[in-house]
Enzyme design. Sequence first.
Site, mmCIF file in Angstrom:
data_model
loop_
_atom_site.group_PDB
_atom_site.id
_atom_site.type_symbol
_atom_site.label_atom_id
_atom_site.label_comp_id
_atom_site.label_asym_id
_atom_site.label_seq_id
_atom_site.Cartn_x
_atom_site.Cartn_y
_atom_site.Cartn_z
ATOM 1 N N VAL A 206 2.792 23.419 75.313
ATOM 2 C CA VAL A 206 2.542 23.155 73.897
ATOM 3 C C VAL A 206 3.263 21.891 73.448
ATOM 4 O O VAL A 206 2.757 21.099 72.642
ATOM 5 C CB VAL A 206 2.965 24.368 73.046
ATOM 6 C CG1 VAL A 206 2.943 24.027 71.561
ATOM 7 C CG2 VAL A 206 2.050 25.546 73.324
ATOM 8 N N ASP B 117 -37.400 -1.800 63.276
ATOM 9 C CA ASP B 117 -36.049 -1.968 63.827
ATOM 10 C C ASP B 117 -35.433 -0.649 64.287
ATOM 11 O O ASP B 117 -34.405 -0.650 64.968
ATOM 12 C CB ASP B 117 -35.124 -2.579 62.763
ATOM 13 C CG ASP B 117 -35.569 -3.961 62.326
ATOM 14 O OD1 ASP B 117 -35.870 -4.772 63.212
ATOM 15 O OD2 ASP B 117 -35.630 -4.215 61.121
ATOM 16 N N ASN C 91 6.915 13.529 71.798
ATOM 17 C CA ASN C 91 6.687 14.538 72.833
ATOM 18 C C ASN C 91 7.688 14.375 73.974
ATOM 19 O O ASN C 91 8.122 15.355 74.574
ATOM 20 C CB ASN C 91 5.260 14.432 73.374
ATOM 21 C CG ASN C 91 4.246 15.071 72.441
ATOM 22 O OD1 ASN C 91 4.621 15.674 71.435
ATOM 23 N ND2 ASN C 91 2.977 14.937 72.756
ATOM 24 N N GLU D 116 10.815 15.912 72.956
ATOM 25 C CA GLU D 116 10.789 17.374 73.043
ATOM 26 C C GLU D 116 10.858 17.869 74.482
ATOM 27 O O GLU D 116 11.473 18.910 74.766
ATOM 28 C CB GLU D 116 9.505 17.902 72.380
ATOM 29 C CG GLU D 116 9.446 17.654 70.880
ATOM 30 C CD GLU D 116 8.044 17.809 70.307
ATOM 31 O OE1 GLU D 116 7.912 17.786 69.074
ATOM 32 O OE2 GLU D 116 7.087 17.940 71.103
ATOM 33 N N ASP E 294 -33.846 -3.697 58.847
ATOM 34 C CA ASP E 294 -34.221 -2.992 57.624
ATOM 35 C C ASP E 294 -35.564 -2.314 57.734
ATOM 36 O O ASP E 294 -35.856 -1.398 56.978
ATOM 37 C CB ASP E 294 -34.233 -3.953 56.432
ATOM 38 C CG ASP E 294 -35.150 -5.146 56.657
ATOM 39 O OD1 ASP E 294 -35.716 -5.254 57.763
ATOM 40 O OD2 ASP E 294 -35.305 -5.965 55.743
ATOM 41 N N GLU F 152 -1.410 18.445 69.546
ATOM 42 C CA GLU F 152 -2.416 19.238 68.842
ATOM 43 C C GLU F 152 -2.820 18.630 67.504
ATOM 44 O O GLU F 152 -3.886 18.917 66.975
ATOM 45 C CB GLU F 152 -1.927 20.672 68.635
ATOM 46 C CG GLU F 152 -0.618 20.802 67.880
ATOM 47 C CD GLU F 152 0.585 20.578 68.769
ATOM 48 O OE1 GLU F 152 1.638 20.231 68.229
ATOM 49 O OE2 GLU F 152 0.459 20.695 69.997
ATOM 50 N N ASP G 149 4.730 15.276 61.888
ATOM 51 C CA ASP G 149 3.882 14.378 62.679
ATOM 52 C C ASP G 149 2.577 14.031 61.990
ATOM 53 O O ASP G 149 2.207 12.869 61.884
ATOM 54 C CB ASP G 149 3.576 15.009 64.036
ATOM 55 C CG ASP G 149 4.684 14.753 65.033
ATOM 56 O OD1 ASP G 149 5.695 14.150 64.643
ATOM 57 O OD2 ASP G 149 4.557 15.182 66.187
ATOM 58 N N ASP H 80 -31.109 -9.226 62.206
ATOM 59 C CA ASP H 80 -32.386 -9.585 61.604
ATOM 60 C C ASP H 80 -32.160 -10.799 60.704
ATOM 61 O O ASP H 80 -31.023 -11.170 60.419
ATOM 62 C CB ASP H 80 -32.900 -8.390 60.801
ATOM 63 C CG ASP H 80 -34.382 -8.507 60.474
ATOM 64 O OD1 ASP H 80 -35.023 -9.415 61.016
ATOM 65 O OD2 ASP H 80 -34.872 -7.699 59.676
#
Length: 940
Positions: free
Chosen positions: A312, A665, A727, A730, A661, A317, A760, A359
């Site tokens: 985790v 196209d 991360n 951690e 347009d 996430e 975060d 175009d």
Amino acid sequence: MRTGADRPAGAVKGAAVDDTSSALVAAAPARQLAAADVYAALDTSRRGLAPAQAAKRLQEYGPNELPRTRRRAVWRDVATQFTDLFAVVLLVACAITFLAYGLQQPRDAGTLQLAVAILAVVVLNAAIGFAQEYSAERTAQALAAMVPHACRVLRGGERLEVPARDLVPGDVVVLEAGDAVSADCRVVEAHELTVDNAPLTGESNPVGRTAEPVPAGPALEARNGIFMGTDVVAGSGRAVVVATGASTEFGRIYRLAAAAPRQKTPLQHQVAVMARRVAGAALAIGALMFVVRLPTGESVLPSFVFALGVMVALVPEGLPATLSVSLAIGVRRMARRQALIKQLLAVEALGSTTVVCTDKTGTLTQAEMTVTRVWADGVVDEVSGVGYAPQGEVADAAAVRELLRVAGLCCDARLVAPAGPREHWRVLGDTTEGALLVVAAKAGLDLGAEAAATPRVTEFPFDSDRKLMTTVHRTTTGHQACVKGAPMELMARCTDMEREGRQEPLTGRHRAQAVAASDELAAQGLRVLAVARREVGGPRPAQQEAESGLTLLGLVGMLDPPRAEVTEAVAACRGAGIRIVMVTGDHPLTGEAVARRVGIVRRSDPVVVTGARLDAMSDEELDALLAEPSELLLCRVSPEHKMRVVTAFQRRGEVVAVTGDGANDAPALKHADIGVAMGAGGTDVAREAAAMVLLDDSFASIATAVRLGRAVYQNIRKFLVYLFSHNIGELVPILAATFAGFPLVPITAVQILAIDLGSDVLPALALGAEPPEPDVMDRPPRSPRERLFSAAVTGRILFLGGIQAACVTGVFFWHVVASGIPFDDFTRDTPVYREAITMVQAGIVLSQFFNALAVRTERQSILKVGLLSNPALLAAGGFGVALMAAISYLPPFQAVFHTAALDAADWAVLTALGTLPLLADEIRKAWLRRRDARRKGAPR
């Protein structure tokens, strides 16, 4: 019940979407019949269908509308949010955690809390992603369709206005200038009827229609046919409906567009690769942690839950929700700049565009013909002002007054003033004639008064053989013919010319001078008309009399002027390394003239390729042509040609944006990496196929969108650095504790989820709102093969994450070791342990606050940008710190997270350590700036 054999000959069933028979096959018999026989062939009459008959056919053939793309049910859109790889990994982890909780004896409330927290994270992220995408789709659906909502028909001899969707084969449609055509029809009466087929063919010149039969051939070339999605620009007439809905020519192109596959954007590929790698790494490291902890004597279930916690920690996430919101911010920014994004991922695709196939009419130009030069008696007079607003001046209005009076009288169009503050001047009828009316008004002529003083008594409409139009007017002295047309054809009929107000013979020298003037104006990309007059013997002269022995008054040169902002936008795209290719259905000379005016063509030898030449090319020859670094113009091309060119560019690895347009196209718009349709003047089919709609129809909005798209990609990288760096902060303490033999984790999975959601997501969203950096359009396009995690991004993640990891790991072990308690005596309820994990969580939150400031720029100092210049980021960071304080001090949070209250000294130490990532990154940026300065100053 009526069988297929009982249907009117030539009718095409609108609801038969899967019917392979096209309008061309079904309508061909009607086109080859005389006008009087068309009614019988379609089982109708000059009085139109009876109301009961029309109702029966509507039930049989279905409504006259194109099939809409079936919208997915809302529950399917919600379910899609849970199919993201990160969401799947977390849902599996959640299920396993619930299972582990059920198998534990005794059951650990912490395991249940972890399972519930993981589930809450997945649901919250899915809700954010769904809300953003749902909002974007609803905005896109608000665009108005091009096909008109009502039309005039004869039903039982009575003229009615009915909804366009209620038209059926056999209906007799009444046509007038300004009407939009609602179905494919066979013309049965034509009075100077002219239509604009540009939405289908891409050609800007209006074409005349006839009621006479024509031989079999391509449907769009039939001069007695009019088609859904086109407009009547002049004249009047009646026509019988032969095809409705999806079986019209408009519908055929719609089906071609629907069959084209939607291309994945570069970001989709990058995120998919990143998700697989990150998920794989998380699972591998989690498995490794499980194996490492088993020999320590811990039981299987706690070790397994611990491994899930590690996994985790590694899964970002919050990334899917952050990505969706960042893209949505880009959508809103672009909408404020007249660019509506229908698909979120299209925002980033713009930033990596390498080729724009644009175009011409309405995108590069204003789609408003404007007279810019008037030639008379050897002198060219400039005309100021652009568009249909009669604002501007003719250099010498008195000298060309008679020329402009005659030209204005020889017109059927009408100039319509705006009815409200939000409307503009417009022309009802032929745009070329509209330009003549405007220039006459600029010269001070009151054409209404002139027409009243010299009323029209007869006329000879324009046709493609004579290339002339003549009107005869009653004057105070007799009758006068006013003639305008193609210069060569008209001058061949002239015997005199007007010089200084006198009529003199048109000598060979003067004729050559006029021809040279016409050629010079045409070489400048102007559409040239000659104007002449003569006195005739009565109100009904023979055409030969009215169009011979003419007195040449002069020449008028006009163009569809480029939009004022386009030249700068083209230069900006060139500076950004984007190749611009004009793809138009217009004439090569007209296309090249416009391309030169806006800066697409700057060399003397551009490569001009027509549709016919493309047909003769093999794929290898086309690839070789596109590989050349030449200025390329593609003219007189069909929808299939555009598709082929886009595919060829994509084979070369280009990221292609296509503008358009018209319905013609649509296939290329959908097949392109980013299709850009026109919102104001575009067709419903084009808007449906495109990923982006320009609300102001201007190419300049594309350049702005590219700039914002590049900023979105930059911001995505910024919050990737921000998310993944913590991360590391951690994970490293967990690994360090494992290898040091500490029996518990320095930060729990529930704490990690709290960091991810509280500290975060909001700062990452604020980073997604960062404005573009000043030099974003001075860089070349990003390669589609460039990885989202490039070496520079990965290095910065390791650099910032390593500093955070070292700080929080040091704080944890300093607090634990300083207590003097042996490692084996620590339990989850030991006060020192609770203080230590609280310091780890608070240390990560504080370092992330300063880390967010660091990642705002890649090279510029944060002091130059301004510490307070992104208040949303400061507020988000402040919220994270406040939440951390609540987790530390409030008993309910302490019970959930197993935290403890920190004192002022702890906060001071953690704040000082938290500033280290910002200070270190400022030193790194200063070094990079000095290195870049040395490289720029080095001799080449």
